[in-house]
Design an enzyme around this catalytic site. Sequence first.
Site, PDB file in Angstrom:
ATOM      1  N   ARG A  24     -40.684  16.944  -0.073  1.00 19.78           N
ATOM      2  CA  ARG A  24     -41.160  17.274  -0.494  1.00 19.78           C
ATOM      3  C   ARG A  24     -41.169  18.343  -1.721  1.00 19.78           C
ATOM      4  O   ARG A  24     -40.917  19.147  -2.426  1.00 19.78           O
ATOM      5  CB  ARG A  24     -42.225  18.194   0.155  1.00 19.78           C
ATOM      6  CG  ARG A  24     -43.812  19.082   0.128  1.00 19.78           C
ATOM      7  CD  ARG A  24     -44.118  19.493   1.475  1.00 19.78           C
ATOM      8  NE  ARG A  24     -45.518  20.661   1.041  1.00 19.78           N
ATOM      9  CZ  ARG A  24     -44.582  21.279   1.085  1.00 19.78           C
ATOM     10  NH1 ARG A  24     -44.311  21.986   2.344  1.00 19.78           N
ATOM     11  NH2 ARG A  24     -45.924  22.664   1.375  1.00 19.78           N
TER      12      ARG A  24
ATOM     13  N   HIS B 183     -41.016  19.225  -5.235  1.00 15.62           N
ATOM     14  CA  HIS B 183     -41.620  20.585  -5.688  1.00 15.62           C
ATOM     15  C   HIS B 183     -41.015  21.352  -6.840  1.00 15.62           C
ATOM     16  O   HIS B 183     -40.972  22.505  -7.112  1.00 15.62           O
ATOM     17  CB  HIS B 183     -41.697  21.461  -4.819  1.00 15.62           C
ATOM     18  CG  HIS B 183     -43.316  21.631  -3.466  1.00 15.62           C
ATOM     19  ND1 HIS B 183     -44.388  21.888  -3.430  1.00 15.62           N
ATOM     20  CD2 HIS B 183     -44.639  19.843  -3.978  1.00 15.62           C
ATOM     21  CE1 HIS B 183     -45.727  21.329  -3.847  1.00 15.62           C
ATOM     22  NE2 HIS B 183     -45.378  20.397  -3.438  1.00 15.62           N
TER      23      HIS B 183
ATOM     24  N   TRP C 228     -51.121  10.106   5.592  1.00 16.09           N
ATOM     25  CA  TRP C 228     -52.136   8.791   5.113  1.00 16.09           C
ATOM     26  C   TRP C 228     -51.800   7.552   5.300  1.00 16.09           C
ATOM     27  O   TRP C 228     -52.755   6.790   4.367  1.00 16.09           O
ATOM     28  CB  TRP C 228     -51.243   9.238   3.573  1.00 16.09           C
ATOM     29  CG  TRP C 228     -51.563  10.209   2.529  1.00 16.09           C
ATOM     30  CD1 TRP C 228     -52.617   9.992   1.793  1.00 16.09           C
ATOM     31  CD2 TRP C 228     -51.545  11.437   2.889  1.00 16.09           C
ATOM     32  NE1 TRP C 228     -52.538  12.194   1.454  1.00 16.09           N
ATOM     33  CE2 TRP C 228     -51.927  12.637   1.571  1.00 16.09           C
ATOM     34  CE3 TRP C 228     -49.703  12.614   3.436  1.00 16.09           C
ATOM     35  CZ2 TRP C 228     -51.241  13.842   1.621  1.00 16.09           C
ATOM     36  CZ3 TRP C 228     -49.573  13.657   3.026  1.00 16.09           C
ATOM     37  CH2 TRP C 228     -50.223  14.468   2.539  1.00 16.09           C
TER      38      TRP C 228
ATOM     39  N   ASP D 294     -56.051  12.124  -4.487  1.00 17.42           N
ATOM     40  CA  ASP D 294     -55.916  10.684  -4.057  1.00 17.42           C
ATOM     41  C   ASP D 294     -57.269   9.790  -4.484  1.00 17.42           C
ATOM     42  O   ASP D 294     -57.116   8.213  -4.881  1.00 17.42           O
ATOM     43  CB  ASP D 294     -55.840  10.614  -2.082  1.00 17.42           C
ATOM     44  CG  ASP D 294     -55.089  11.191  -1.296  1.00 17.42           C
ATOM     45  OD1 ASP D 294     -54.231  10.910  -2.655  1.00 17.42           O
ATOM     46  OD2 ASP D 294     -54.701  11.718  -0.640  1.00 17.42           O
TER      47      ASP D 294
ATOM     48  N   HIS E  29     -46.942   9.070  -0.690  1.00 13.83           N
ATOM     49  CA  HIS E  29     -47.461  10.184   0.142  1.00 13.83           C
ATOM     50  C   HIS E  29     -47.290   8.942   1.428  1.00 13.83           C
ATOM     51  O   HIS E  29     -48.703   9.356   2.515  1.00 13.83           O
ATOM     52  CB  HIS E  29     -49.243  10.159   0.149  1.00 13.83           C
ATOM     53  CG  HIS E  29     -48.625  11.779  -1.204  1.00 13.83           C
ATOM     54  ND1 HIS E  29     -49.757  12.038  -2.070  1.00 13.83           N
ATOM     55  CD2 HIS E  29     -48.152  13.236  -1.138  1.00 13.83           C
ATOM     56  CE1 HIS E  29     -49.659  13.278  -2.473  1.00 13.83           C
ATOM     57  NE2 HIS E  29     -49.247  13.408  -1.662  1.00 13.83           N
TER      58      HIS E  29
END
Length: 366
Positions: free
Chosen positions: A36, A40, A196, A225, A180
Amino acid sequence: MAFPVVDTEYLKEIDKARRNLRALIASKNCVPIMLRLAWHDAGTYDVGTKTGGPNGSIRNEEEYTHGSNNGLKIAIDFCGTMADLHKLLSKSLAQGNKFVCLFCKNGRYCRLKMIQLAGVVAVEVTGGPTIDFVPGRKDSNICPKEGRLPDAKKGARHLRDVFYQMGLSDKDIVALSGGHTLGRANPERSGFDGPWTNEPLKFDNSYFVELLKGESEGLLKLPTDNALLDDPEFCQYVEHYAKLGHLCTGRSVRILPRAYPENLLEITRLRFNQYLSRVWAIFYLTRMIFNIFPLISDIWRDEDAFFRDYAGSHKKLSELGFTPTSSRSKPIVKDSTILAQGAVGVAVASAVVILSYFYEVRKRMK
């Protein structure tokens, strides 16, 4: 921008950094947050203004306190610790104890390369594809304004606005969304809760499989999603990646029985009929091979597709605004090619053995 000469000593240090990152990620159980962080850091790039992107600015308080970056300070500190451990990645100058990064040409230890390298390693250690990592990014203290990253509460148009601004495509959007499969949403960070997939520390195509199943108890489906299913352009990639696979499930179970049993049955009958020539045996064996091989090739191709596309999209994301002089990567022989060649070899060898057997049976009958 001047690029460093990557010598043997430097490459050894990069390999050592990779090993230490694997150990850190394993000990801290921090795979999802490392990925992540890399996303980012890179996802703020604006192709129009050439600002933002994977330049390490996320290490500054002004940026890591953005709402979308909640909780990333932990991962930033991990990367900083790793950067400090690898001082051989920097060059000591004659002026006192000042270190100049071989990549950034400045006086700081470059956390940037650790941020992006950590994202690559996080995917690899969980069973994902090997992603080509090229050093040479230039770090920056200029932070982009808040609002450039995707908002999970919005739909397909928003996804395109955000990713097109980076210079990425529809395929990149869907492939990167497959990341994810790792981790879970934390209500304190995003307002959402839950994983997920059923195995949130395994990198595979489960995200797409679960997406096509619809709502599943205990699993998360964000508006972004569901947007991948609602939009036809996105959905074609979702369906393709969801076929990654297993020879004994789904489509394979329905097709494989039709591919060879009747042909094997015909070949078996040849044992009891001395009047059929070996030409018929060759015909049925060829038919069997050509029925099975396209299926296996198709499955392997689908299995490669998500990993290949994800690796390419991740690499593009990690190099936004950065043009390396060379990838410095060695050519890689695809596993699918090796498997396909092996399958052909096995099929030919099997055909030879079976034909030899029938030849001996026929000879004895005479």
